[in-house]
Design an enzyme around this catalytic site. Sequence first.
Site, short mmCIF file in Angstrom:
data_model
loop_
_atom_site.label_atom_id
_atom_site.label_comp_id
_atom_site.label_asym_id
_atom_site.label_seq_id
_atom_site.Cartn_x
_atom_site.Cartn_y
_atom_site.Cartn_z
N ASP A 111 8.82 4.22 -0.75
CA ASP A 111 8.07 3.76 0.44
C ASP A 111 6.90 2.90 0.01
OD1 ASP A 111 6.95 3.33 2.89
OD2 ASP A 111 6.23 5.39 3.15
N GLU A 133 0.19 -1.25 5.73
CA GLU A 133 1.26 -0.74 6.61
C GLU A 133 1.01 0.72 6.95
OE1 GLU A 133 4.94 1.10 7.99
OE2 GLU A 133 3.85 1.62 6.17
N GLU A 134 0.46 1.46 5.98
CA GLU A 134 0.32 2.91 6.15
C GLU A 134 -0.81 3.30 7.10
OE1 GLU A 134 2.58 4.79 5.32
OE2 GLU A 134 3.62 3.96 3.59
N ASP A 164 0.83 -1.20 0.00
CA ASP A 164 0.00 0.00 0.00
C ASP A 164 0.87 1.25 0.00
OD1 ASP A 164 0.83 -0.70 2.66
OD2 ASP A 164 -0.67 0.66 3.51
ZN LIG Z 1 6.60 2.14 4.25
#
Ligand SMILES: [Zn+2]
Length: 449
Positions: free
Chosen positions: A117, A151-152, A87
């Site tokens: 990222d 994760e975000e 994500d």
């Molecule tokens: Zn990350």
Amino acid sequence: MTLAATSETTAEVTDLVQRLIRNACVNDGTPASGKEVRSVDLLESYLHAPGAEMKRHEPVPGRASLVLRIEGSDPKARSLHLMGHTDVVPVTPSGWRHDPFGGELIDGEVWGRGAVDMLDVTASMAVAVRRLLASGFKPKGTLIYSAVADEEALGTYGAQWLTENAWDDVKADFLLTEFGGARFPLGGGGPKLPIMTAEKGSQWTRLRVRGTPGHGSMPYKSDNALVKAAEVISRIGRYRAPLRLHELWRRFIEGLDLPTAQRLALTTAATFDVALDRAPEGTAPMLYAATRTTFSPNMARAGVKLNVIPDSAEIDIDIRTVAGDDGPRVRDMLREAIGDLWAEVEILEEGANPASESPLRSPLWDTLTSVTQKLLPGSETIPFLIVGATDARYFRRKGVTAYGYGLLSEKISFRDFAKMFHGNNERIDQESLRLTTELWEQTAREFLS
Ligand SMILES: [Zn+2]
């Protein structure tokens, strides 16, 4: 590696990261966003090969994670998990020079949200695993690769869910994930590449400041909660938490090969703040955050109507804790920051997400260092910590030694790297993609055989 194999790896990882960017798995924090299942579909078909055991976990529709295992021949041998998330965070398109979800290749750089990222890492891990599978890799210890959702937004449907509900599928002795390996702009000698062995905690806190309601036409000597909150916010903004020159910090500074005076200044409490202000441009906020618990009042609300003096104001503070500062210590620091106004304040909510650390030295550290020195002769690895949060914490809390790493070319400075996280014009160069792919492949071969 031959030249042909090198350019083949580069082309393959470039193509995969472009496709992951174009999937635009944007996570805005709502359960219906992300739709990581699209990247799981992509990776599952890309990795389909003899020797790979794949399983998908989808706790809610669309929020899928993929787990691949190559079982080791010796159950007692150490195991390794390579984990990436699929994500990305939302964008402000007007701030970008190129389409944030175009995945365009421009002058040797792939552009798009997630390029650093962390789709670069997620893609390079997948390419490394596919190369291992294609070569008939038969490790002693088990290798796990996962591409996780969410994760975000704290890993609720991804790493957290997997560690709580599918532990047998994802547990390993060691884990590698985002992020590290950008050349640190400080110190002498060859490139200094940080391996992230720890991360700060967070203790997000909501305060309420009390007042007395009244008519907005007569403010003289009123007890206005918003006016008091403004003072509370200023005090928190100015506050400096106690300096923590912890063991990891000392090892980090020692690893930089600084001139003696600078090294001493950065490891001595009395001189630290002056040395910090003299640090290279752009590094001070990170060095400050690495050595102190930080308090950033980022949201505030007050009032019900323009002609009513507010009797209540709320302040949300993003508090990031250094290991050991968690829990009641944060409350003590807030009290110190707010001073005599503390009596007017109550704590409404307080998060509890303590800092996490792995050992500074380990067999994995040694392998990463020797592989790094082969790929980038003259470079050195140094330990450092992530001042934000990653999925590594869920594994560290279960006893896994987890590091954040990668290998970036000289094209990307530490400062640019740090700025691109959740920022505009995120991009990654192809040499970094190739280096990182080779890093994972060689690390798995050395570490698991
Ligand atoms: Zn990350």
